[in-house]
Every structure is written in structure tokens, then in C-alpha cells.
Design an enzyme around this catalytic site. Structure first.
Site, PDB file in Angstrom:
ATOM      1  N   SER A   1      19.638 -18.942 -32.378  1.00  0.00           N
ATOM      2  CA  SER A   1      20.104 -17.789 -31.704  1.00  0.00           C
ATOM      3  C   SER A   1      19.449 -16.346 -32.329  1.00  0.00           C
ATOM      4  CB  SER A   1      21.737 -17.719 -31.685  1.00  0.00           C
ATOM      5  OG  SER A   1      22.082 -17.250 -33.029  1.00  0.00           O
ATOM      6  N   LYS A   2      19.722 -15.225 -31.832  1.00  0.00           N
ATOM      7  CA  LYS A   2      18.967 -13.999 -32.346  1.00  0.00           C
ATOM      8  C   LYS A   2      19.953 -13.706 -33.585  1.00  0.00           C
ATOM      9  CE  LYS A   2      17.573 -12.078 -27.921  1.00  0.00           C
ATOM     10  NZ  LYS A   2      17.730 -11.103 -26.780  1.00  0.00           N
TER      11      LYS A   2
END
Length: 492
Positions: free
Chosen positions: A263-264
Site C-alpha cells: 500500500s501507499k
């Protein structure tokens, strides 16, 4: 066989995720392995997610990684426009959507948001490796499929908002072949009548993809395996139009070390994140290429040209690929070690200058760190002592392996100080000669002299380079000042 044509079709929504970079890389390698054409297409139909400057990021990333496209918005190969919002203006998508309506493969839908939100969630059973499991989703009930021609014309004449939906059969199955996952068959009752044209007149991502891939003669479509569930709908569109399907290549998920989707929030999910963390582009490309694929010879360090030669998409794995930061750091260090010095110095200089403000030999500092760092950011902590002597504990002078302690270190520093003061030539060679002559005279081991001197001039447990290398960079005045400080510390 027709010429291989692949496309990278990113949406301009921000930084390029590692997964998107891998897609671009594999599309590029598939094309170049067969002397084919690699195309860049900008998919900006989702105007709500558009991020200002994101198209520049796409160009900058492709340029930085060496994935140079043969056709695109800036290189018309005869299949343009290569930006979907520009293609919308030409009416391409509406034309093909209406063709499907005429064939009974699509229909106008005038349902309001309120009616759509009232639809009940549908439970559908499906077989997964021999076991029955229930899937839950809200499915459109084909309400508008049954409108008469007169009702449709009246609604259109009245300017009533509409979308155009794909007409999926409620019985039977749809099958397609994927190069990685093989033959896949799904029950049509599990497929929803997806929207092809939105109420704003823009095509959906799914519909525009199929139309553009056909018109641009794309032979291989590479994307993440999260799109496997949508592919039966694409297959039905190809069949409805009577078009040949491309080769589907669905890639495995990329996970972090905990086997959760990258994920970011991880801080290293995009190409630019990795650059900012001190990784070099060649290492990033090499590492990303191995996220789900490996060459038959199991070689790990490979240039882009070598990847083009060796890449075979049929060897891509089904299993999720783990983003192993330890492996990336190792690979990056290998690229830095092998890098031409001038290029390394160009990359390292901003990091060095952010720490060193004094008039020191920065090239010599770069030479010392080149073979000792894993990322460019490692430079910060490795060279900070050149700028300023840190506070340190005299326990550092105690080293059993070197057979040094505080008392012996104090003696060495006191005896070497006048010799260093007398030196006119303060080069690395001259300092080494003076220290080695002292060691020979005293009949002691090298470490018994070098450890105290290096500790005194650096104030650190480990350093890039030895005592005389550090002293030659610091210069005579600063080196002597630090040795006098050490003598005072050890005398207390």
C-alpha cells in the site's frame, strides 16, 4: 504472425505504483523481446481521480527507467489520439456502444441513483477448487432492458440522464484463456451488466480499454490479476463485436513482507518513493522485473538489455510476489559498486553537499563511500563526522581484537601527535608512511595504532576509509585538533 503490439495505459492519478511500473516493464519486455511496438496510452476518462502533474510523472518515470515508448501522445504512430479524453471528443466510444445496442448486446439504462441503491444484494454460489462458496454482490436487475423502443426514444428526447449497460446473458458460461492462469470459465449469472458509457458521456475504463486495444491492434494485454474477474465481460464484448481477443497476461499480486497488499502507506510503493529513499533506477527496474518472474538461468543482476533478451512471459508465477526490501537494498548496492564513478558522483553529490559545508575533497569522500553503501541515503550517516566531530564515549578506544585500551591509546596518540605536527606533506601516502614507520619502530600490531587514530579523528565506531584516508580529507589543522581533543578526553 502479426507484429507484437503492447500498450501501457496508466491513469494520471499520482505517483506510479510499483505494480504499475511492473506492468509497464513487462509490456515493454514482451514487445522488445519480439522486436515489437510498445505504446503509451493515457487513460483519463475518470476525471474525478485526475491529479494535476500526474502525466508529467508518467513521462518522467518511463524516461528514468529506460522504458521508451514507440507510440504515444508525443509520438503518433497512426493510431491516435493516444489520450482517451481526446478520443471521447471524436465520438468513438459512443459509436461502438450504439453498435452494441443495435445488436442487442447493450441497452440504455435510465434508472435513478435511488432505484439503484434499493436493489437487493444477490447471493451467488460458485465452485472454487471443488468447494461451494457464496459470493455476495449487488447486481443490476435488467429493469431498463425491457423498455420499449418508444419509451427509450421519449426518455432521450426529454433529456433524461442515462448510462449504457452491457447485456450479459443470465444463463450459461463465459470462458477465456490467460497465459498465466490458463483456461477460466465463469457462470454468466455471476456477471453484472457493467456500465459502458457513463451519464457524463465518458466511457468506463473497462469499455474504453476494449475498444482502444482493438483499434490500436494490441496483441498482448498485461494487467494485475485483480482484473481476472472483469475479463469475462471483456471477452463478451470482443465476441459481440466479432473481434479477435488479445493474449491476456494477468500478473500476481505484489505484497509486503507480511504478505499484505503493498500500500501507499508502506512508504516505498511508488517509483518516486524509491528514488527518494536513495535507490537507483537500474536497480529498481531489475528488482521489479523479478517480482513474479525469474530467468531460466536464475541470474539476478540483469541490465534492461539482458532482460529484453531473457524475458519470457510464460514463466511468470501465479503466486503473489513479495517486495523484499532486504533484497532490493542488496541489489542496489551491487549496482552502485559497478557504477561508473562519474555517474555515481553526480548522483551522490546532492547527498554529500547536504551534510558537508566545509571545503573538503568531496570526490574523495564519494570514493570512500561508493563500495560501502546500500542506498544513496546511507551517505548521510556515513559521512557526517567529516563535517563535525561527534560526541563520543572513550570506551570506543577499548577493542579486544585490536588489543587496545584507553591507556595504550593515549600513549599512541601522544607519541604520534608531534610526528603528525612535523609533517609538511599531509597526503594519504605520507600519513600512511608515518604511521607504519611508527608501528615498525614500536613493534606493535597495525590495529594498536590505527584504531586509536581513526577513533580520534572520526569519533565513530565504523567509518568509510581508514585513519590516513580520513586525515588527508580533514586536513592537517582539523586532524590535529581532533587528536588533541582525544588526548584530553583520555587524560581525564
Amino acid at each position: 504472425m502479426c507484429k507484437i503490439r503492447t500498450r501501457f495505459a496508466p491513469s494520471p492519478t499520482g505517483r506510479m505504483h510499483v505494480g504499475n511500473l511492473r506492468t509497464a516493464l513487462y509490456e515493454y519486455l514482451i514487445a522488445k523481446h519480439e522486436n515489437g511496438t510498445f505504446i503509451l496510452r493515457i487513460e483519463d476518462t475518470d476525471q474525478e481521480r485526475y491529479v494535476e502533474g500526474a502525466i508529467d510523472i508518467i513521462y518522467r518515470t518511463l524516461q528514468g527507467t529506460g522504458l521508451i515508448h514507440d507510440e504515444g501522445p508525443d509520438k503518433d504512430g497512426g493510431y491516435g489520439p493516444y489520450v482517451q479524453s481526446e478520443r471521447v471528443k471524436s465520438g468513438i466510444y459512443m459509436k461502438y456502444a450504439k453498435e452494441l445496442i443495435e445488436k442487442g448486446e447493450a441497452y440504455y439504462c435510465f434508472c435513478t441513483k435511488e432505484r439503484l441503491s434499493s436493489l437487493k444484494t444477490t447471493l451467488v454460489s460458485s465452485e472454487d477448487e471443488g468447494e461451494e462458496e457464496a459470493k455476495e454482490f449487488t447486481k443490476y436487475d435488467k429493469h431498463c432492458l425491457h423498455l420499449s423502443k418508444e419509451e427509450i426514444e421519449a426518455n432521450l428526447a426529454a433529456g433524461k440522464p442515462f448510462v449504457i449497460r452491457q447485456n450479459i446473458p443470465t444463463e450459461g458460461t463465459t470462458s477465456f484463456h490467460d497465459a498465466i492462469f490458463g483456461d477460466i470459465t465463469v457462470k454468466n449469472e455471476e456477471l453484472d451488466d457493467m456500465i459502458l458509457i457513463k451519464s457524463d458521456g465518458f466511457p468506463t475504463y473497462n469499455f474504453a480499454n476494449v475498444v482502444d486495444d482493438h483499434l490500436m491492434k494490441i496483441t498482448h494485454v498485461v494487467r494485475g490479476n485483480e482484473y481476472l474477474s472483469s475479463t469475462p465481460k471483456y471477452t463478451r464484448l470482443y465476441k459481440a463485436f466479432g473481434w479477435e481477443e488479445p493474449v491476456y497476461v494477468h500478473l500476481p499480486l505484489i505484497t509486503n513482507e507480511e504478505h499484505k497488499k503493498l500500500s501507499k502507506r508502506s512508504g516505498h510503493s511508488s517509483y518516486e518513493d524509491l528514488l527518494e529513499q536513495g535507490f537507483v533506477s537500474e536497480a529498481i527496474v531489475n528488482f521489479v522485473a523479478l517480482l513474479g518472474w525469474s530467468p531460466v538461468n536464475n541470474v539476478e543482476i540483469m541490465s534492461l538489455d539482458e532482460l529484453i533478451k531473457e524475458f519470457d512471459y510464460t514463466h511468470i508465477n501465479k503466486a503473489p510476489a513479495v517486495f523484499d526490501m532486504v533484497k532490493l537494498r542488496w541489489m542496489n548496492s551491487e549496482y552502485i559498486k559497478r557504477m561508473d564513478f562519474d555517474r555515481f558522483y553526480e548522483l551522490a553529490l546532492p547527498y554529500i553537499k547536504s551534510v558537508i559545508t566545509k571545503d573538503l575533497d568531496l570526490k574523495k569522500i564519494a570514493t570512500l563511500v561508493k563500495t560501502r553503501i546500500e542506498t544513496l541515503k546511507d551517505i548521510y550517516d556515513m559521512i557526517d563526522f567529516f563535517e563535525e566531530l561527534p560526541e563520543y564515549d572513550t570506551e570506543m578506544y577499548v577493542h579486544k581484537k585490536m588489543k587496545t585500551d584507553k591507556e595504550s591509546s593515549l600513549t599512541v596518540l601522544k607519541e604520534l601527535l608531534p610526528e603528525f605536527e612535523a609533517l609538511e606533506d599531509y597526503s594519504e601516502e605520507s600519513l600512511e608512511a608515518a604511521i607504519m614507520a611508527y608501528i615498525a619502530r614500536k613493534g606493535i600490531k597495525n590495529g594498536q595504532a590505527l584504531w586509536p587514530v581513526r577513533t580520534a579523528v572520526s569519533g565513530k565506531q565504523s567509518t568509510p576509509g581508514g585513519a590516513y584516508e580520513i586525515m588527508s580529507i580533514l586536513g592537517k589543522e582539523e586532524s590535529l585538533r581532533r587528536i588533541r581533543i582525544a588526548i584530553d578526553k583520555l587524560s581525564e
